[in-house]
Design a protein around this motif. Structure first.
Motif, PDB file in Angstrom:
ATOM      1  N   THR A   1       0.822  -1.198   0.000  1.00  0.00           N
ATOM      2  CA  THR A   1       0.000   0.000   0.000  1.00  0.00           C
ATOM      3  C   THR A   1       0.859   1.252   0.000  1.00  0.00           C
ATOM      4  OG1 THR A   1      -1.836   1.091   1.158  1.00  0.00           O
ATOM      5  CG2 THR A   1      -0.128   0.129   2.525  1.00  0.00           C
ATOM      6  N   ILE A   2       0.212   2.376  -0.261  1.00  0.00           N
ATOM      7  CA  ILE A   2       0.759   3.711  -0.016  1.00  0.00           C
ATOM      8  C   ILE A   2      -0.175   4.380   0.972  1.00  0.00           C
ATOM      9  CG2 ILE A   2       1.539   5.887  -1.029  1.00  0.00           C
ATOM     10  CD1 ILE A   2       1.324   4.459  -3.806  1.00  0.00           C
ATOM     11  N   GLN A   3       0.350   5.045   1.982  1.00  0.00           N
ATOM     12  CA  GLN A   3      -0.463   5.746   2.974  1.00  0.00           C
ATOM     13  C   GLN A   3       0.122   7.135   3.210  1.00  0.00           C
ATOM     14  OE1 GLN A   3      -1.367   1.662   5.575  1.00  0.00           O
ATOM     15  NE2 GLN A   3      -0.666   3.505   6.606  1.00  0.00           N
ATOM     16  N   VAL A   4      -0.716   8.025   3.712  1.00  0.00           N
ATOM     17  CA  VAL A   4      -0.226   9.337   4.120  1.00  0.00           C
ATOM     18  C   VAL A   4      -0.808   9.668   5.482  1.00  0.00           C
ATOM     19  CG1 VAL A   4      -2.062  10.564   2.868  1.00  0.00           C
ATOM     20  CG2 VAL A   4       0.049  11.762   3.465  1.00  0.00           C
ATOM     21  N   ASN A   5       0.022  10.254   6.330  1.00  0.00           N
ATOM     22  CA  ASN A   5      -0.333  10.614   7.693  1.00  0.00           C
ATOM     23  C   ASN A   5      -0.386  12.133   7.803  1.00  0.00           C
ATOM     24  OD1 ASN A   5      -0.065   7.836   8.249  1.00  0.00           O
ATOM     25  ND2 ASN A   5       2.108   8.093   8.706  1.00  0.00           N
ATOM     26  N   LEU A   6      -1.506  12.642   8.320  1.00  0.00           N
ATOM     27  CA  LEU A   6      -1.738  14.087   8.339  1.00  0.00           C
ATOM     28  C   LEU A   6      -2.196  14.553   9.726  1.00  0.00           C
ATOM     29  CD1 LEU A   6      -3.577  14.420   4.911  1.00  0.00           C
ATOM     30  CD2 LEU A   6      -1.172  14.890   5.390  1.00  0.00           C
ATOM     31  N   ASP A   7      -1.913  15.800  10.037  1.00  0.00           N
ATOM     32  CA  ASP A   7      -2.190  16.366  11.352  1.00  0.00           C
ATOM     33  C   ASP A   7      -3.563  17.020  11.421  1.00  0.00           C
ATOM     34  OD1 ASP A   7       0.300  15.751  12.650  1.00  0.00           O
ATOM     35  OD2 ASP A   7       1.251  17.277  11.402  1.00  0.00           O
ATOM     36  N   TYR A   8      -3.973  17.320  12.646  1.00  0.00           N
ATOM     37  CA  TYR A   8      -5.210  18.062  12.908  1.00  0.00           C
ATOM     38  C   TYR A   8      -4.947  19.098  13.991  1.00  0.00           C
ATOM     39  CZ  TYR A   8      -5.380  14.252  16.402  1.00  0.00           C
ATOM     40  OH  TYR A   8      -5.070  13.341  17.383  1.00  0.00           O
ATOM     41  N   ALA A   9      -5.749  20.180  13.964  1.00  0.00           N
ATOM     42  CA  ALA A   9      -5.540  21.295  14.875  1.00  0.00           C
ATOM     43  C   ALA A   9      -6.355  21.184  16.148  1.00  0.00           C
ATOM     44  CB  ALA A   9      -5.870  22.618  14.172  1.00  0.00           C
ATOM     45  N   SER A  10      -7.493  20.504  16.066  1.00  0.00           N
ATOM     46  CA  SER A  10      -8.432  20.457  17.183  1.00  0.00           C
ATOM     47  C   SER A  10      -9.317  19.233  17.004  1.00  0.00           C
ATOM     48  CB  SER A  10      -9.299  21.714  17.194  1.00  0.00           C
ATOM     49  OG  SER A  10     -10.105  21.766  16.020  1.00  0.00           O
ATOM     50  N   GLU A  11     -10.166  18.989  17.987  1.00  0.00           N
ATOM     51  CA  GLU A  11     -11.083  17.867  17.878  1.00  0.00           C
ATOM     52  C   GLU A  11     -12.053  18.069  16.719  1.00  0.00           C
ATOM     53  OE1 GLU A  11     -13.498  15.015  20.988  1.00  0.00           O
ATOM     54  OE2 GLU A  11     -13.333  17.155  21.447  1.00  0.00           O
ATOM     55  N   ALA A  12     -12.549  19.281  16.564  1.00  0.00           N
ATOM     56  CA  ALA A  12     -13.468  19.562  15.465  1.00  0.00           C
ATOM     57  C   ALA A  12     -12.778  19.408  14.109  1.00  0.00           C
ATOM     58  CB  ALA A  12     -14.047  20.961  15.603  1.00  0.00           C
ATOM     59  N   ASP A  13     -11.545  19.868  14.007  1.00  0.00           N
ATOM     60  CA  ASP A  13     -10.780  19.740  12.766  1.00  0.00           C
ATOM     61  C   ASP A  13     -10.527  18.274  12.460  1.00  0.00           C
ATOM     62  OD1 ASP A  13      -9.189  20.821  10.562  1.00  0.00           O
ATOM     63  OD2 ASP A  13      -7.433  20.172  11.709  1.00  0.00           O
ATOM     64  N   MET A  14     -10.177  17.503  13.487  1.00  0.00           N
ATOM     65  CA  MET A  14      -9.977  16.064  13.304  1.00  0.00           C
ATOM     66  C   MET A  14     -11.242  15.412  12.769  1.00  0.00           C
ATOM     67  SD  MET A  14     -10.950  12.948  14.689  1.00  0.00           S
ATOM     68  CE  MET A  14     -11.559  13.405  16.303  1.00  0.00           C
ATOM     69  N   ALA A  15     -12.394  15.742  13.384  1.00  0.00           N
ATOM     70  CA  ALA A  15     -13.642  15.098  12.994  1.00  0.00           C
ATOM     71  C   ALA A  15     -13.989  15.403  11.536  1.00  0.00           C
ATOM     72  CB  ALA A  15     -14.770  15.541  13.915  1.00  0.00           C
ATOM     73  N   LYS A  16     -13.804  16.638  11.120  1.00  0.00           N
ATOM     74  CA  LYS A  16     -14.130  17.000   9.743  1.00  0.00           C
ATOM     75  C   LYS A  16     -13.204  16.294   8.754  1.00  0.00           C
ATOM     76  CE  LYS A  16     -15.588  21.041   7.097  1.00  0.00           C
ATOM     77  NZ  LYS A  16     -15.756  22.512   7.146  1.00  0.00           N
ATOM     78  N   LYS A  17     -11.916  16.275   9.062  1.00  0.00           N
ATOM     79  CA  LYS A  17     -10.968  15.584   8.189  1.00  0.00           C
ATOM     80  C   LYS A  17     -11.244  14.082   8.160  1.00  0.00           C
ATOM     81  CE  LYS A  17      -7.195  18.932   8.575  1.00  0.00           C
ATOM     82  NZ  LYS A  17      -5.970  19.329   9.308  1.00  0.00           N
ATOM     83  N   PHE A  18     -11.576  13.515   9.306  1.00  0.00           N
ATOM     84  CA  PHE A  18     -11.870  12.086   9.383  1.00  0.00           C
ATOM     85  C   PHE A  18     -13.059  11.758   8.481  1.00  0.00           C
ATOM     86  CE2 PHE A  18     -10.865   8.719  12.769  1.00  0.00           C
ATOM     87  CZ  PHE A  18     -11.183   7.665  11.932  1.00  0.00           C
ATOM     88  N   ARG A  19     -14.117  12.581   8.549  1.00  0.00           N
ATOM     89  CA  ARG A  19     -15.319  12.323   7.759  1.00  0.00           C
ATOM     90  C   ARG A  19     -15.056  12.435   6.261  1.00  0.00           C
ATOM     91  NH1 ARG A  19     -18.701  15.861  12.139  1.00  0.00           N
ATOM     92  NH2 ARG A  19     -19.382  14.107  13.452  1.00  0.00           N
ATOM     93  N   VAL A  20     -14.370  13.492   5.859  1.00  0.00           N
ATOM     94  CA  VAL A  20     -14.049  13.646   4.437  1.00  0.00           C
ATOM     95  C   VAL A  20     -13.132  12.511   3.983  1.00  0.00           C
ATOM     96  CG1 VAL A  20     -12.846  15.100   2.754  1.00  0.00           C
ATOM     97  CG2 VAL A  20     -14.435  16.133   4.388  1.00  0.00           C
ATOM     98  N   GLY A  21     -12.140  12.184   4.813  1.00  0.00           N
ATOM     99  CA  GLY A  21     -11.218  11.115   4.458  1.00  0.00           C
ATOM    100  C   GLY A  21     -11.908   9.777   4.289  1.00  0.00           C
TER     101      GLY A  21
END
Length: 458
Positions: free
Chosen positions: A181-201
């Motif tokens: 596989t290929i994977q990419v690891n990305l950061d988040y700024a806050s819990e809300a930012d994490m949740a939005k990125k998680f959902r889109v991802g």
């Protein structure tokens, strides 16, 4: 998969559940500290007519490959008497269960650095491989090897997993032994930012699977799929894989992911350089000091971090988010995957636009898409009508806009959007990598699967 290097005797003992939740909060970073971590695996083969996979121990094999890379400044990492990984300024090199070679890259500021890191790594492994008579293959699954033809690397966690996998699914051994596989690891700024990125991802992970679909062969023949690697995950271990519908529920955050991770059965406890088999046991029992494999002992934060690495959903959270949907591929695609996700997730305008693409999708629609994409790729149906093909170009436009807004330039004044070009080509031609390979297999290759070793080599 993660490689342990030491037992952290100073890691804090977990006294209450709040420490588990806080672990994710401590991953928060302001935007100016967001980084890009890219992981990519490749198959290793002898340059002989049968393209056999080298074992760890044999002369010139995987151990020799690891030793050879020390000439570039990589430092050995041992498990017992075996070198099982390397560490260096470009991150870590590790071994997947059957000797698939992985670079877990360093956290980098931009995609120019990421692609340069990938180039250095490939140059180094090819230089050592050429001396040993070893080659490297960029695909999502071994095109011709059976399970029994493949070696097993001397890592303690792999023995536990190999024993456990057949108890919980029919294809877990294929996942371990025959995929890349290929994977990419990305950061988040806050819990809300994490949740939005998680959902889109999560919602758009099938698009990544489609664009990178590159595993159409099994044991020398077409397998009926474009990403068989993705199909394998559908029956690996349902307790630790999948699309995580709860991520889209109101109130999703660190607490809910903690509950999910606590429900994932354990694999092991790592102490004093050894893996203790706890396969199928409960981390909740561990918290109470009642783990059958390690009675009377409570976990440390280091144990929690280990446990989080044994869940395999389409997007995974540690103290960053991992995008996990893509098949392995060659150099340009290794650079393209982080370009896709950085473009979509690291610019607020792009993230909002990406969410607009998927926010009305139902749980059932997302799952139907996930189930269809291994076989159909861009022709998989999306919720509300149409196919992934209908939104692929728009998603790439959003990613390009996000990369343009970042304005991270190289010495020539180019921004990062050019790294999307391999994906633009897929959309332009309408053919994912697996379809190109199948056309050649049925055409100019005349059904000769060994031609793929020239087509997909690094």
């Amino acid at each position: 998969m993660s490689t342990k290097t030491v037992s952290d005797s100073k890691s804090a003992v977990i006294e209450d559940r709040a420490q588990l939740v806080d672990y994710f909060a401590r991953g928060e970073k302001p935007k100016d500290r967001w980084r890009i971590g890219t992981e990519h695996e490749k198959f290793v083969y002898w340059k002989t007519p049968d393209h056999r996979a080298p074992s760890y121990e044999e002369p010139g094999g995987i151990h020799a490959l690891l030793i050879g890379l020390t000439e570039f400044g990589w430092k050995p990492v041992y498990e017992g008497e075996h070198i099982i990984a390397l560490s260096g300024p470009d991150g870590a090199i590790s071994l997947e269960p059957a000797g698939q070679f992985e670079l877990s890259g360093a956290p980098l500021e931009n995609l120019h650095d990421t692609c340069a890191e990938t180039g250095r790594h490939l140059q180094q492994v090819k230089a050592v491989g050429d001396k040993l008579g070893i080659g490297f293959l960029g695909l999502g699954m071994w095109p011709d090897k059976t399970r029994v033809e493949l070696p097993i690397m001397p890592k303690g966690r792999y023995k536990i997993m190999l024993d456990h996998m057949p108890r919980v699914g029919s294809m877990g051994l294929d996942m371990m032994l025959r995929t890349c596989t290929i994977q990419v690891n990305l950061d988040y700024a806050s819990e809300a930012d994490m949740a939005k990125k998680f959902r889109v991802g999560l919602a758009l992970q099938p698009l990544a699977t489609a664009l990178f679909a590159n595993s159409p062969f099994t044991e020398g023949k077409p397998n009926g799929f474009l990403s068989y690697r993705s199909h394998i995950w559908s029956d690996t271990d349902p307790a630790r894989t999948g699309m995580l519908p709860f991520v889209f529920e109101d109130g999703f955050g660190y607490e809910r992911y903690t509950d999910y991770a606590l429900d994932v059965p354990m694999y092991f406890v790592y102490r004093d350089g050894k893996y203790i088999d706890a396969a199928g046991q409960s981390f909740r029992d561990f918290l109470r000091g009642e783990l059958p494999a390690f009675p009377g002992q409570k976990p440390t934060i280091d144990d929690w971090a280990d446990h989080l690495s044994t869940a395999f959903p389409e997007v995974r959270m540690k103290q960053f988010l991992e995008m996990r949907g893509a098949d392995g591929g060659r150099w340009g695609r290794i650079c393209a995957l982080p370009a896709l996700w950085v473009g979509l997730l690291y610019d607020e305008g792009a993230l909002d636009a990406a969410w607009d693409l998927v926010k009305d999708w139902s749980i059932e629609g997302r799952q139907t898409l996930r189930d269809a994409v291994p076989r159909l790729a861009l022709d998989a149906p999306i919720p509300g009508g149409g196919t992934l093909r209908d939104i692929a170009g728009e998603a790439l436009d959003i990613a390009a806009a996000g990369l343009n807004a970042r304005a991270r330039l190289n010495a020539s004044g180019d921004n990062e959007s050019g790294f999307l070009d391999p994906l633009r080509e897929v959309v332009r031609t309408g053919k994912v990598p697996a379809q190109v390979l199948l056309d050649r297999f049925h055409g100019e290759w005349g059904g000769d699967i060994f031609r793929v070793y020239e087509e997909a080599k690094f």
